[in-house]
Motif scaffolding. Sequence first.
Motif, PDB file in Angstrom:
ATOM      1  N   ARG B  33     -32.457 -59.534 -32.041  1.00  0.00           N
ATOM      2  CA  ARG B  33     -32.618 -59.064 -32.993  1.00  0.00           C
ATOM      3  C   ARG B  33     -32.734 -57.652 -33.610  1.00  0.00           C
ATOM      4  O   ARG B  33     -33.317 -57.655 -34.221  1.00  0.00           O
ATOM      5  N   THR B  69     -28.656 -49.389 -38.084  1.00  0.00           N
ATOM      6  CA  THR B  69     -28.707 -48.406 -38.673  1.00  0.00           C
ATOM      7  C   THR B  69     -28.284 -47.090 -38.132  1.00  0.00           C
ATOM      8  O   THR B  69     -29.306 -46.940 -37.543  1.00  0.00           O
ATOM      9  N   ARG B 124     -23.777 -50.062 -39.230  1.00  0.00           N
ATOM     10  CA  ARG B 124     -24.593 -50.590 -39.387  1.00  0.00           C
ATOM     11  C   ARG B 124     -24.346 -51.967 -37.879  1.00  0.00           C
ATOM     12  O   ARG B 124     -23.579 -51.799 -37.651  1.00  0.00           O
ATOM     13  N   VAL B 125     -25.251 -52.673 -37.768  1.00  0.00           N
ATOM     14  CA  VAL B 125     -25.467 -53.532 -35.892  1.00  0.00           C
ATOM     15  C   VAL B 125     -24.431 -54.824 -36.627  1.00  0.00           C
ATOM     16  O   VAL B 125     -24.637 -54.869 -38.233  1.00  0.00           O
ATOM     17  N   ARG B 126     -23.554 -55.353 -36.138  1.00  0.00           N
ATOM     18  CA  ARG B 126     -23.272 -56.869 -36.753  1.00  0.00           C
ATOM     19  C   ARG B 126     -23.775 -57.236 -35.222  1.00  0.00           C
ATOM     20  O   ARG B 126     -23.129 -57.246 -34.297  1.00  0.00           O
ATOM     21  N   TRP B 127     -24.496 -58.253 -36.068  1.00  0.00           N
ATOM     22  CA  TRP B 127     -25.045 -59.517 -34.745  1.00  0.00           C
ATOM     23  C   TRP B 127     -24.410 -60.112 -34.362  1.00  0.00           C
ATOM     24  O   TRP B 127     -23.355 -61.138 -35.100  1.00  0.00           O
ATOM     25  N   ILE B 138     -25.002 -57.515 -29.850  1.00  0.00           N
ATOM     26  CA  ILE B 138     -24.413 -56.408 -30.241  1.00  0.00           C
ATOM     27  C   ILE B 138     -23.119 -57.134 -30.370  1.00  0.00           C
ATOM     28  O   ILE B 138     -22.943 -56.198 -30.078  1.00  0.00           O
ATOM     29  N   CYS B 140     -20.754 -55.741 -32.481  1.00  0.00           N
ATOM     30  CA  CYS B 140     -20.115 -54.250 -33.058  1.00  0.00           C
ATOM     31  C   CYS B 140     -21.263 -54.105 -33.498  1.00  0.00           C
ATOM     32  O   CYS B 140     -21.893 -54.144 -34.546  1.00  0.00           O
ATOM     33  N   PHE B 141     -20.506 -52.350 -33.975  1.00  0.00           N
ATOM     34  CA  PHE B 141     -20.993 -52.063 -35.316  1.00  0.00           C
ATOM     35  C   PHE B 141     -19.847 -52.114 -36.566  1.00  0.00           C
ATOM     36  O   PHE B 141     -18.985 -51.967 -36.421  1.00  0.00           O
ATOM     37  N   GLU B 142     -20.616 -51.887 -38.026  1.00  0.00           N
ATOM     38  CA  GLU B 142     -19.241 -51.707 -38.768  1.00  0.00           C
ATOM     39  C   GLU B 142     -20.109 -50.835 -39.998  1.00  0.00           C
ATOM     40  O   GLU B 142     -21.357 -50.442 -39.781  1.00  0.00           O
ATOM     41  N   TYR B 144     -21.219 -48.917 -43.185  1.00  0.00           N
ATOM     42  CA  TYR B 144     -22.007 -48.819 -44.210  1.00  0.00           C
ATOM     43  C   TYR B 144     -23.123 -48.166 -44.935  1.00  0.00           C
ATOM     44  O   TYR B 144     -23.057 -47.019 -44.196  1.00  0.00           O
TER      45      TYR B 144
END
Lengths: 388, 313
Positions: B33, B69, B124-127, B138, B140-142, B144
């Motif tokens: 992460r 982010t 931001r990163v969604r792990w 990763i 995806c991104f979401e 933020y």
Amino acid sequence: MSKEPVAVVGVGQTKHVAARRDVSIAGLVREAARRALDDAELTWADIDAVVIGKAPDFFEGVMMPELYLADALGAVGKPMLRVHTAGSVGGSTALVAANLVAARVHGTVLTLAFEKQSESNAMWGLSLPIPFQQPLLAGAGGFFAPHVRAYMRRSGAPDTIGSLVAYKDRRNALKNPYAHLHEHDITLEKVQASPMLWDPIRYSETCPSSDGACAMVLTDRAGAGRAPRPPAWMLGGAMRSEPTLFAGKDFVSPQAGKDCAADVYRQAGIADPRRDIDAVEMYVPFSWYEPMWLENLGFAEEGGGWKLTEAGVTELDGDLPVNMSGGVLSTNPIGASGMIRFAEAALQVRGQAGEHQVDGARRVLGHAYGGGSQFFSMWLVGARPPQS
Amino acid sequence: MPEVLKAPLVVEFPFTRSLGPVQSAFLTGLRERVVLGVRTTDGRTLVPPVEYDPRTAEEIHDLVEVAPTGTVTTWAWNHEPRRGQPLDTPFAWVLVRLDGADTALLHALAAPGPDAVHTGMRVRVRWAGERTGAITDIACFEPYDAEPGQPGNHSGEFTEPLTGIVAPARLDYTYSPGRAQSAYIHALSEQRTVGERCPSCRKVYVPPRGACPTCGVATAEQVEVGPRGTVTTFCIVNIKARNLDIEVPYVYAHIALDGADLALHARIGGIPYDQVRMGLRVEPVWTEGARYPDHYRPTGEPDADYDTYKELL
Ligand SMILES: [Zn+2]
């Protein structure tokens, strides 16, 4: 206006091994390129263009790897070309680069070829499950073995010739620190006792699967004048192609190979290759191809190539040394294999071949072939610049 | 004209990749992460990192951590996700410049629809729950809206770094052998071998390709050849190929069928493998429902004279 003379002023290669797990593809090509630049005492800024070659994309599964290698090879802001002619690609890549210099398009060109066979499986890449076709065979050995048998029938060669070639090339490889196979305990008996894979081809008469890269710096007359070490001069270079299969194709001695050699000899003013050429580095992936190419390239009459091998003429201390580096039989990063032949020819006439140097090598032929004996590329390099 | 055949062809292989030092650190970081970039000598931070400076060609390996982010620099909506893509519902492909980076990373952005996405939006990163050291760590991104994340100070040194990955590749083709070979295959189903004659050089091609490779002209005249032929050359295969269900040893031969001007390739049976020879006269052996002769066997005729087939090796 005559052509610009082309000189090889830098040669670099990696130590060829079964798997270079410590480097990416970019890291591998970088290593060879860096060594070629160091040999020429040049920097990235001195390079005007980059010409790169490798074997079919399926062999590593990277479509157009040259896209991602541009930064590793300092090609940003410069022309970068990729050449693709199957197994002969290393040779044709060098010739495309040489032609850019000869035509005065560029002054100094970096040319490089590579393969990271450990990342894929060439036998798989050559045996795709094409619908409606009957799967009969996998890999290159079975494809070439019937042609070797045809050569034996046509020439009357004794069946020991292949093992003599393998024994010689593996001993030559012991003198080449960059060769993949270093079989210190090799004996002729061991070669002859190795298993038959595709009869008449034995295991020890086949090439290994290697990771490696080879690079050269080619330059014009002015560049050669600034070179820190003696250059190799291109005296002739040619490529020829023919279909993989056609009625009348001679797999034992393909017409395209004969024509390609004749073109090189004409450019270089070679009347009798056996007399006028000092050594040959040729593409021999299966040992029997040494006598076959000796005939195809005009070093022996038809049916006579094996007699040179048998008499020891092609040994490192023979009258016409063949595959001083240990050849493809000792090192086979497929895409790079053709360029390694060309580079070895250059090293020999520069007097830079180290322990496998042929004394007094002034004119040396580099040869590559690929596809189903379909693509040919060759160059003749000399210790002195071309006359005209 | 008989039907032109078509069939799916799937080319698929688990290629391996040796990562080298920079990609090794980047992917190992994702597993932990941590997003790492690489610093160039002129002070830019490249994410994803590369091994060689795209401007100067220098080798670069100064790794720096950036924040999870960032800002969307451009995007495209993907209406119909395909197999292997990061999300299985419609999403945006985005380039994200992470806070602390000078370049943007390609990834997926989870969003309810294209109206919810815009250049300049903060993400931001969604792990991923399970991470293995891959870009898919990763998930995806979401979107933020809060404060920028703070990058850690990771050196890029890891215990048990990842050194290689498997990169499976798959290509789906629809393969067609074309008119000439389709006709050849249809004839085989009637246990006949039909080639085509070149109108120019008169050579008979089996299997036909629809054109003469020497003359460069189309071929159309159908010529039935065989069924008997001559073994012109061969090898004895002693190693079993992974993708082939044939017992070894077996003989792989070039066979010039009577009336053909080049040899086709087939297996020889009905004779011990070590008794097969150049010049052996053979005929096809068909099995029920098979597209090709299973193999060729000796006819019992005297061997052909070398001069009759030496051009057909
Ligand atoms: Zn024709």
